[in-house]
Write a protein that holds these residues in place. Structure first.
Motif, PDB file in Angstrom:
ATOM      1  N   LEU A  48      -1.371  12.222  -3.120  1.00  0.00           N
ATOM      2  CA  LEU A  48      -0.619  10.972  -3.274  1.00  0.00           C
ATOM      3  C   LEU A  48      -0.961  10.020  -2.133  1.00  0.00           C
ATOM      4  N   THR A  49      -1.056  10.546  -0.942  1.00  0.00           N
ATOM      5  CA  THR A  49      -1.330   9.684   0.209  1.00  0.00           C
ATOM      6  C   THR A  49      -1.936  10.463   1.368  1.00  0.00           C
ATOM      7  N   ASP A  50      -2.651   9.739   2.206  1.00  0.00           N
ATOM      8  CA  ASP A  50      -3.140  10.294   3.477  1.00  0.00           C
ATOM      9  C   ASP A  50      -2.192   9.864   4.596  1.00  0.00           C
ATOM     10  N   SER A  51      -1.045   9.316   4.232  1.00  0.00           N
ATOM     11  CA  SER A  51      -0.144   8.721   5.208  1.00  0.00           C
ATOM     12  C   SER A  51       0.952   9.697   5.618  1.00  0.00           C
ATOM     13  N   GLY A  99       4.316   1.700   9.849  1.00  0.00           N
ATOM     14  CA  GLY A  99       3.603   0.433   9.782  1.00  0.00           C
ATOM     15  C   GLY A  99       4.428  -0.713   9.233  1.00  0.00           C
ATOM     16  N   ARG A 100       5.175  -0.439   8.176  1.00  0.00           N
ATOM     17  CA  ARG A 100       5.884  -1.554   7.531  1.00  0.00           C
ATOM     18  C   ARG A 100       6.980  -2.121   8.415  1.00  0.00           C
ATOM     19  N   ALA A 101       7.474  -1.336   9.365  1.00  0.00           N
ATOM     20  CA  ALA A 101       8.469  -1.850  10.313  1.00  0.00           C
ATOM     21  C   ALA A 101       7.805  -2.898  11.208  1.00  0.00           C
ATOM     22  N   ASN A 184     -10.168  -1.312   4.036  1.00  0.00           N
ATOM     23  CA  ASN A 184      -9.401  -2.035   3.027  1.00  0.00           C
ATOM     24  C   ASN A 184      -8.827  -1.055   2.007  1.00  0.00           C
ATOM     25  N   ASN A 185      -7.608  -0.605   2.270  1.00  0.00           N
ATOM     26  CA  ASN A 185      -6.998   0.455   1.455  1.00  0.00           C
ATOM     27  C   ASN A 185      -6.929   0.099  -0.021  1.00  0.00           C
ATOM     28  N   SER A 186      -6.298  -1.046  -0.335  1.00  0.00           N
ATOM     29  CA  SER A 186      -6.098  -1.392  -1.750  1.00  0.00           C
ATOM     30  C   SER A 186      -7.409  -1.717  -2.447  1.00  0.00           C
TER      31      SER A 186
END
Ligand code: F0G
Length: 457
Positions: A48-51, A99-101, A184-186
């Protein structure tokens, strides 16, 4: 050349849980055909993610035990600050819980009605934070970056002419900063060249606009520069990273990627006025500036992770393991976004399932089939994540329909990937059986996280 092996050995393991196909069908139905809503225990291989999914090193774990939990002035904060200043050169470093914070703080200060923020491609949370502030997020990817079948070295590059046109169109006063997301992730985890960053920097200098880097995968990007860009082959990745950051006025980062930790991030800049405002918002929303919403031990792990990620044996293995996954899929005719990027393989859903219209979410249909077939969880990056509806109720698709299979750092071995290849090839062989979908529920922002779907007729 010899096989490039995992440059680590495994000290601690977690069992995988196997399920039957019937069970997975039931789990997926309960999750409204949205893999985000599955229980992770019901997933076999989680791409799902590498995050935040990184396996931390023995040194990171011992650093956690050694963390100084002081509320203010913690030793762990100063280690984190020293590491980041040495790496990025930024004057002010502000820790955040992810990151989003950092994005939320930055755009609550510089965003707002009438403002426009360009990027090569905004990640979904960046776009959402900009739009939430009332500003407009604009993607300025080069044309080649939008063509999944074309092989090119730096498909994450920004279209510099388009940037100049945008600035002239909306007016320099309405552009508080220009962002660049590396990789560029997206847009497929594709790297940005140093030359492109320098060109964007030059435009920003000419107009007096600050230049910020979304640095989530800075080390993977720097390794691509070393491998592909003329003049960089003999440079250390660390020095390439320092050159990248020296071009910028600031950065946001989710350290859950190349910070090699399970949580953490930061906002950094040179501008003292902006830093002061950011710290004020930080104290209200995240915490005191020497911990920013994290346990201090997390800062210790981040400092160590930011050092380990620059190990070139690790980065060589990292990029090669993603490429290996892509090479084998391609050999079986499975359409992927070319070339493979730094952290994930992206299936090209438009060519994988051409019989499903973008408005019926071909990527989501593939993601669901991978789960049912083999317990693999990936994520749709296409019409579900980024699609919109125009004034006439017509679906507006993003440039690409993709399914991202992100590889957590240091977690899975080659045989896990071999298994994934087998499952994906099976789903591809049966691709005519894939069915389109429709939304039955969507939230106003970031709808893909909580969306509910059903099969279309
Ligand atoms: N920017 C980029 C390029 C990202 O990939 C992410 C997160 C963020 C910002 C936000 O960071 O999650 O720590 O708040 N990407 C994750 C992903 C979620 O799966 O690609 P965050």
């Amino acid at each position: 050349m010899k096989t490039i092996i995992e440059p680590f050995k495994i000290k601690s393991v977690e069992p995988l849980r196997f399920t039957s196909r019937d069970e997975r069908e039931a789990f997926l139905e309960t999750a409204f055909l949205n893999p985000f809503l599955l229980h992770a225990d019901d997933v076999l291989i989680d791409l799902l993610t590498d995050s935040g999914t990184t396996a931390m090193s023995a040194l990171q774990w011992s650093g956690m035990m050694n963390g100084d939990e002081a509320y203010a002035g913690s030793r762990s904060y100063y280690r984190f600050e020293r590491t980041l200043k040495e790496l990025t050169g930024f004057t002010y470093v502000i820790p955040t819980h992810q990151g989003r914070a950092a994005e939320k703080i930055l755009f609550s200060i510089v965003g707002g009605q009438g403002k426009v923020i360009p990027n090569n491609t905004h990640f979904d949370t960046t776009r959402a934070n900009i739009e939430y502030s009332g500003a407009t997020a604009v993607d300025l990817l080069t044309d080649v970056g939008k063509r999944p079948d074309v092989v090119a070295d730096f498909k994450g590059n920004m279209d510099v002419d388009a940037l100049v046109r945008l600035i002239d169109d909306v007016g320099v006063d309405n552009i508080p900063l220009v962002m660049m997301t590396v990789t560029n992730n997206s847009g497929g985890g594709q790297p940005v060249s140093m030359a492109n960053m320098k060109a964007v920097r030059a435009v920003c200098t000419m107009y007096g606009i600050p230049f910020f880097i979304d640095a989530c995968r800075f080390a993977e990007n720097a390794m691509f520069i070393k491998m592909r860009e003329p003049g960089y082959a003999d440079r250390s990745v660390r020095s390439i990273v320092q050159e990248m950051f020296a071009l910028a006025d600031g950065a946001t980062m989710s350290a859950k990627k190349d910070g090699m930790v399970n949580t953490g991030g930061f906002l950094a800049m040179h501008d003292s006025v902006l830093a002061e405002k950011a710290r004020t918002v930080l104290i209200v929303t995240e915490g005191f500036p020497t911990y920013g919403g994290l346990a201090r031990r997390d800062l210790e792990a981040m400092a160590q992770g930011l050092d380990e990620v620059l190990d070139e044996a690790y980065l060589t293995y990292r990029l090669r393991s993603v490429e290996y996954f892509g090479d084998h899929l391609r050999a079986h005719g499975v359409p992927i976004l070319e070339p493979t990027g730094g952290h994930a393989v992206y299936l090209d859903a438009s060519r994988f399932a051409p019989h499903i219209a973008p408005s019926q979410f071909p990527g989501q249909a593939i993601a669901c089939a991978l789960y049912v077939e083999g317990g693999i969880r990936g994520v749709e990056i296409g019409s579900l994540m980024f699609g919109t509806t125009d004034a006439h109720g017509i679906h507006v698709a993003p440039p690409m329909e993709l399914v991202r299979l992100a590889i957590p750092r240091r977690v899975y071995t080659q045989s896990h990937i071999d298994y994934c290849i087998e499952i994906i090839v099976d789903v591809y062989k049966n691709r005519d059986a894939l069915r389109g979908m429709k939304l039955t529920y969507e939230a106003p922002f970031l709808r893909h996280f909580t969306a509910r779907l059903a099969y279309a007729e």
